[in-house]
Enzyme design. Structure first.
Site, PDB file in Angstrom:
ATOM      1  CG  ASP A 228     -46.329  -2.029 -16.274  1.00  0.00           C
ATOM      2  OD1 ASP A 228     -45.936  -1.293 -15.420  1.00  0.00           O
ATOM      3  OD2 ASP A 228     -45.439  -2.402 -16.988  1.00  0.00           O
TER       4      ASP A 228
ATOM      5  CG  ASP B 144     -43.374   2.182 -16.270  1.00  0.00           C
ATOM      6  OD1 ASP B 144     -42.519   1.824 -15.374  1.00  0.00           O
ATOM      7  OD2 ASP B 144     -44.385   1.330 -16.284  1.00  0.00           O
TER       8      ASP B 144
END
Length: 156
Positions: free
Chosen positions: A117, A136
């Site tokens: 991320d 995501d």
């Protein structure tokens, strides 16, 4: 179904290309932070070993493989669901977003042991501690799209 698979492939490619470029080429894994347009957009390295926002984080191999299995089961379930019914193209795009995003995060868990991320957005005096990635975004948009654009086909 072609729309679903094209969308999934595009999301998967964009997700993996962004991770390779940002994490490896720009060296975010070593630098840990790159200010792009502070505070609105910052690249912050976060290795997510759990689900959204690091929930259920677990450094064990069992946890990693369990999350891989869950993601693959969800992707397969969505693909089977879409294949078994007549769905509008927008629903197929939503399914493709979810499938492509899920597969992108599966590859991260296989390659890195965690999901990479890196996107961090803050605004208006609120410092957001969480990071996310293209997969995501696609998973969230796909789930929202499936909720919004399916289930009415058989309604009178």
């Amino acid at each position: 179904m072609r729309v679903l698979w094209i969308t999934a492939a595009l999301v998967f490619a964009l997700d993996q290309a962004s991770k390779i470029y940002i994490v490896q080429v720009l060296g975010l894994a070593e630098r840990l932070r790159i200010d792009v347009w502070p505070p609105y957009l910052t690249l912050r390295m976060a290795w997510n070993r759990g689900v959204n926002f690091g929930l259920l984080s677990n450094d064990s191999d069992l946890g990693r493989w369990l999350l891989i299995g869950v993601a693959l089961a969800i992707a397969a379930g969505v693909a089977i669901w879409m294949a078994r019914g007549a769905h509008r193209p927008v629903a197929l795009v939503a399914g493709g977003l979810l499938v492509g995003g899920a597969l992108g995060n599966v590859i991260d868990r296989l390659v890195y042991g965690a999901v990479a991320d890196f996107l961090n957005m803050s605004c208006c005096g609120i410092d957001n501690p969480y990071a996310f990635n293209v997969a995501d975004i696609a998973i969230f948009a796909g789930a929202l799209g499936l909720f919004a654009f399916t289930g009415r086909e058989n309604t009178p």
